[in-house]
Write an enzyme that holds these catalytic residues in place. Structure first.
Site, short mmCIF file in Angstrom:
data_model
loop_
_atom_site.label_atom_id
_atom_site.label_comp_id
_atom_site.label_asym_id
_atom_site.label_seq_id
_atom_site.Cartn_x
_atom_site.Cartn_y
_atom_site.Cartn_z
N LYS A 214 0.84 -1.20 0.21
CA LYS A 214 -0.32 0.13 -0.25
C LYS A 214 0.85 1.70 0.19
O LYS A 214 0.96 2.30 -0.47
CB LYS A 214 -1.46 0.15 1.36
N CYS A 268 -3.58 10.27 1.24
CA CYS A 268 -2.84 9.62 1.20
C CYS A 268 -1.47 9.44 -0.30
O CYS A 268 -0.57 9.18 1.38
CB CYS A 268 -3.77 8.43 0.30
#
Ligand code: SAJ
Length: 418
Positions: A214, A268
């Site tokens: 991720k 993010c």
């Protein structure tokens, strides 16, 4: 160890948790969403939503009406617990897992043998394992897979979300998922669960690799945007149109340069690379530099506006767009908001802000003198300087002749002037 999954709890009903809860409930499973905010809980229980995301409102309304989804502030028993709370960073760019620990603490007393606990939040490498140890502290009567392996009472996995805001409802179903188990059995159990609603591939690995996957995805994008942002500054110095340059370079079959912009926003891409840097500060040199390049871009734009404003008597600047990217209403961590705030605080001139996706100026701008929210036409008519910050559809459609005679600072290259 096979257990039927009939009830799922989703902890954290934000941009990821709520759509996830709605989709699972849409597959006939009883879902209870848990959030610390009573306001959010009440909104959902009325069949409404507090986040704007295409297709979400209708789907949420339906599952709440059917009684498949309800929200509460307290955790209950369930077969599967999904944790989807934010993991921000501290002032010094260190990961802050406070919300995650609070979420784990909140489920601890409800855990029972056979449960699956899935962490979807973005995590620094090693956190899923650390959370097993933390759960063991809170529930010494149960066994956890970090020490008990496949035989553990509770299965724990990390399955990071990787959906794009604006396309979440589709991507939650269609995207491939990476599932990192603390043991092989944890991964298998989590994979079987995601198989209920994910049409993409569910690929299993260990938890550390899933955590790093991720972080790597968003760092990859950050590094590549930094390359484009650096190019835009180099090109400006050399008198070259960077948009044309990128288009030409991308004709090469193995070159795919991303687009420069006013900086990188969202919660993010501008955050996750720091999790890698904090785990390997000496080694992650390129990843750190990319963050610095992208964080420096708003200041570069601010200076360009100041230079342009210095040539006009009482400058009026049209600031087009506040959201962190095109066609969304999300203003969090937006470089556009940051740029407008600095221009306002530094008294650069009258700032006419246009943001078709929000009703009111955000709190960060509301109290600054000389900032006014207005329509696109009014802003363009009155402005000496047009500062394009977000490539919203409405701005792309603007009749360009209206820009004649104005200084245009187009940070997204939609009008191809720099
Ligand atoms: N941006 C540029 N130039 C580009 C592309 C993007 O300046 O060429 C800027 C955007 O304007 C925005 C920022 O980068 O400010 C991030 O936008 P984005 O659309 O690239 O990504 P996010 O933050 O909306 O979502 C990302 C996605 N990650 C990747 O594409 C690798 C999404 O799949 C993740 O699920 C999400 O982060 C997340 O939650 O981690």
């Amino acid at each position: 160890m096979k257990h039927k999954i009939s009830k799922v709890q989703v902890i954290g009903l934000g941009y990821i948790g709520l759509p996830t809860a709605v989709i699972i409930a849409g597959h006939g499973i009883d879902v209870v969403g848990v959030d610390v905010s009573q306001r959010i809980v009440d909104t959902i229980n009325r069949g409404e939503v507090h986040v704007i995301e295409s297709e979400l409102e209708k789907a949420a309304h339906r599952v709440v009406k059917e009684g498949k989804l309800r929200a509460t502030v307290t955790v209950e028993d369930a077969d599967v617990f999904i944790i989807a709370v934010p993991t921000p960073f501290t002032e010094g760019h260190l990961p802050d897992v406070t919300y995650l620990k609070a979420a784990v603490q909140s489920i601890a007393s409800s855990l029972r043998k056979g449960n699956i606990v899935i962490l979807e939040s973005t995590l620094p490498v090693g956190t899923t394992n650390n959370m097993c140890a933390y759960m063991k502290q809170l529930r010494p009567d149960l066994s956890f897979p970090d020490t008990a392996g496949d035989q553990a009472d509770i299965r724990v996995a990390h399955c990071p979300e990787r959906v794009l805001p604006g396309h979440i409802m589709r991507e939650l179903i269609e995207n491939d998922r990476v599932i990192g188990g603390i043991s092989g059995e944890c991964a298998r159990a989590a994979k079987a669960f995601y198989g209920i609603f994910v049409k993409g591939k569910c690929v299993v690995t260990n938890a550390r690799t899933a955590e790093m996957t991720k972080l790597t995805e968003n760092s990859y994008r950050d590094v590549n945007i930094a390359f484009a942002n650096e190019l835009s500054i180099v090109c400006e110095k050399l008198g070259i149109n960077v948009w044309e340059l990128i288009e030409l370079a991308n004709l090469h079959p193995r070159v795919k340069i991303l687009q420069p912009g006013p900086g990188v926003g969202g919660h993010c891409i501008a955050v996750d690379p720091w999790f890698i840097v904090s785990s390997a500060p000496l080694e992650a040199r390129l990843i750190r530099t990319a963050r610095e390049v992208n964080d420096g871009k708003p200041h570069y734009i601010i200076n360009r506006v100041k230079e342009a404003a210095a040539t006009v008597n009482t400058p009026v600047v049209a600031c087009l767009g506040l959201s962190y990217k095109a066609d969304v209403d999300d203003l969090r961590e937006s470089p556009a908001v940051d740029i407008v705030r600095h221009l306002g605080e530094d008294n650069v001139g009258s700032l006419l802000v246009v943001e078709p996706h929000v009703e009111e100026l955000p709190r960060a701008l509301a109290d600054i003198k000389n900032i006014e929210k207005t329509t696109l036409n009014n802003a363009i008519d009155r402005a000496h300087i047009v500062l394009l910050l977000v490539n919203h559809k409405e701005f792309i459609a603007l009749y360009q002749a209206k820009l004649t005679g104005k200084t245009v600072i187009d940070t997204r290259g939609i009008w191809r002037r720099t």
